[in-house]
Design an enzyme around this catalytic site. Structure first.
Site, short mmCIF file in Angstrom:
data_model
loop_
_atom_site.label_atom_id
_atom_site.label_comp_id
_atom_site.label_asym_id
_atom_site.label_seq_id
_atom_site.Cartn_x
_atom_site.Cartn_y
_atom_site.Cartn_z
N ARG A 56 0.84 -1.28 -0.02
CA ARG A 56 0.00 -0.06 -0.14
C ARG A 56 1.08 1.47 -0.05
O ARG A 56 2.03 1.15 0.53
CB ARG A 56 -0.88 0.17 1.36
N ARG A 149 -10.07 4.04 5.84
CA ARG A 149 -8.64 3.84 5.69
C ARG A 149 -8.31 3.89 4.29
O ARG A 149 -7.03 4.18 3.81
CB ARG A 149 -8.07 2.33 6.24
N ARG A 160 -12.71 -8.80 3.46
CA ARG A 160 -12.43 -8.66 4.81
C ARG A 160 -13.38 -8.71 5.85
O ARG A 160 -13.44 -9.30 7.01
CB ARG A 160 -11.57 -7.55 4.85
N1 GDP Z 1 -1.16 -16.47 9.11
C1 GDP Z 1 -0.56 -15.04 8.79
N2 GDP Z 1 -1.36 -13.91 8.93
C2 GDP Z 1 -0.75 -12.83 8.53
C3 GDP Z 1 0.59 -12.74 8.29
N3 GDP Z 1 0.95 -11.43 8.22
C4 GDP Z 1 -0.31 -10.97 8.20
N4 GDP Z 1 -1.06 -11.57 8.53
C5 GDP Z 1 -2.74 -11.37 8.64
O1 GDP Z 1 -3.27 -11.19 7.31
C6 GDP Z 1 -4.39 -10.23 7.29
C7 GDP Z 1 -4.35 -9.27 6.36
O2 GDP Z 1 -3.10 -8.42 6.54
P1 GDP Z 1 -2.91 -7.18 5.61
O3 GDP Z 1 -3.08 -7.41 4.20
O4 GDP Z 1 -1.86 -6.24 5.96
O5 GDP Z 1 -4.30 -6.25 5.95
P2 GDP Z 1 -4.78 -5.39 7.34
O6 GDP Z 1 -4.91 -6.37 8.23
O7 GDP Z 1 -6.16 -5.08 6.77
O8 GDP Z 1 -3.78 -4.29 7.43
C8 GDP Z 1 -4.29 -9.86 8.80
O9 GDP Z 1 -5.43 -10.63 9.62
C9 GDP Z 1 -3.02 -9.92 9.25
O10 GDP Z 1 -2.85 -10.27 10.74
C10 GDP Z 1 1.35 -14.00 8.35
O11 GDP Z 1 2.43 -13.78 8.35
N5 GDP Z 1 0.85 -15.32 8.72
N1 ADP Z 2 -9.35 3.31 18.26
C1 ADP Z 2 -9.62 3.65 17.15
N2 ADP Z 2 -10.40 4.49 16.86
C2 ADP Z 2 -10.65 5.14 15.66
N3 ADP Z 2 -9.86 4.70 14.48
C3 ADP Z 2 -8.91 3.61 14.87
C4 ADP Z 2 -8.71 3.31 16.10
N4 ADP Z 2 -7.67 2.13 15.70
C5 ADP Z 2 -7.33 2.17 14.58
N5 ADP Z 2 -7.97 3.14 13.83
C6 ADP Z 2 -8.17 3.23 12.38
O1 ADP Z 2 -8.66 2.15 11.76
C7 ADP Z 2 -7.98 1.74 10.51
C8 ADP Z 2 -7.73 0.46 10.79
O2 ADP Z 2 -6.80 0.22 11.78
P1 ADP Z 2 -5.12 -0.79 11.37
O3 ADP Z 2 -4.51 -0.41 12.47
O4 ADP Z 2 -4.81 -0.34 9.89
O5 ADP Z 2 -6.00 -2.19 11.65
P2 ADP Z 2 -5.48 -3.58 11.45
O6 ADP Z 2 -3.87 -3.49 11.31
O7 ADP Z 2 -5.94 -4.44 12.32
O8 ADP Z 2 -6.15 -3.86 10.00
C9 ADP Z 2 -6.88 2.73 10.38
O9 ADP Z 2 -7.33 3.76 9.36
C10 ADP Z 2 -6.56 3.26 11.90
O10 ADP Z 2 -6.08 4.64 11.72
#
Ligand code: GDP
Ligand code: ADP
Length: 211
Positions: A56, A149, A160
């Site tokens: 991203r 986001r 998702r």
């Molecule tokens: N099993 C597994 N899950 C992962 C790993 N890295 C990231 N994830 C999971 O993959 C999912 C998608 O991650 P990502 O594409 O970064 O999207 P985001 O969680 O929306 O920021 C999330 O639930 C992460 O926790 C990994 O190495 N192993």
């Molecule tokens: N407590 C909160 N209140 C409002 N917005 C939040 C909070 N925690 C996270 N966010 C926002 O929600 C979105 C998802 O958070 P993120 O950390 O990317 O989630 P994840 O890593 O679990 O996918 C981001 O845009 C983040 O800035």
């Protein structure tokens, strides 16, 4: 008495316990772990996973993920380079042995951000982490946060949200997690996360001060 002494020495030798953060996409895992790593930069180290999804804007290869093709990832899996791997929302993700070893070699607490398949698979290893679930206040709030986001296409967002329902159910399974944090007000959730890890944080600080 002696047993307690030896088990303490042993656990110090074995190094600090890793931490697994899991929970639905958009729950706030990366936001919370970035805050934690900023406040305690000499205590925590991030396990950089491999993924086949595209980076991203703002993400950096080698810092947020190792971005690879399916072919490269599969070759690594076949070669036994991964502790666990999973398919999530149409992409491959996995934790390499090197990702965890790199952090542990620095005597830092290794943080893994992985999905529920990863949690299930890590439980079959001897990593022995603290399992923490980050949950959204509701599916509606989660959807709003994911939309705001602005990282996902409509299709990716729907995938998702579908996965999120399953992740939210999984977190309710008895024994799935040591700690469950509902990420409503960010500062409150962060306080809960820090509290849950305070004992391990202090252990690492003590070890690093004496070395
Ligand atoms: N099993 C597994 N899950 C992962 C790993 N890295 C990231 N994830 C999971 O993959 C999912 C998608 O991650 P990502 O594409 O970064 O999207 P985001 O969680 O929306 O920021 C999330 O639930 C992460 O926790 C990994 O190495 N192993
Ligand atoms: N407590 C909160 N209140 C409002 N917005 C939040 C909070 N925690 C996270 N966010 C926002 O929600 C979105 C998802 O958070 P993120 O950390 O990317 O989630 P994840 O890593 O679990 O996918 C981001 O845009 C983040 O800035």
């Amino acid at each position: 008495m002696y047993m307690r002494y030896f088990s303490r020495v042993f656990s110090a030798m074995a190094g600090p316990r890793p931490v697994v953060l899991s929970g639905p996409s958009g729950a706030g895992k990366s936001t919370l772990l970035k805050k934690l790593m900023k406040e305690y930069d000499s205590v925590f180290g991030f396990s950089v996973s491999h993924t086949t999804r595209n980076p991203r804007p703002g993400e950096e290869n080698g810092r947020d993920y190792h971005y690879v093709t399916r072919e490269v990832m599969q070759a690594g899996i076949d070669n036994g380079d991964f502790i666990e791997n999973a398919e999530f929302s149409g992409n491959m993700y996995g934790t390499s042995k090197a990702a965890v070893q790199d952090v542990q070699a620095k005597n830092l607490i290794c943080i893994l951000d992985i999905d529920m398949q990863g949690v299930r698979n890590i439980k079959r290893t001897d990593l022995n982490p603290i399992y923490i679930s980050i949950q959204p206040p509701s599916l509606e709030v989660l959807e709003k946060r994911l939309r705001d986001r602005k990282t996902e296409s409509e299709e990716s967002l729907q995938r998702r949200l579908h996965a999120a329902k399953v992740e939210m159910e999984f977190s309710k399974e008895p024994g799935a997690f040591d700690v469950i944090i509902v990420n409503d007000v960010l500062e409150d959730s962060y306080g809960q996360l820090r509290n849950a890890l305070l004992e391990e944080i202090n252990k690492v600080k003590k070890i690093n001060m004496s070395s």
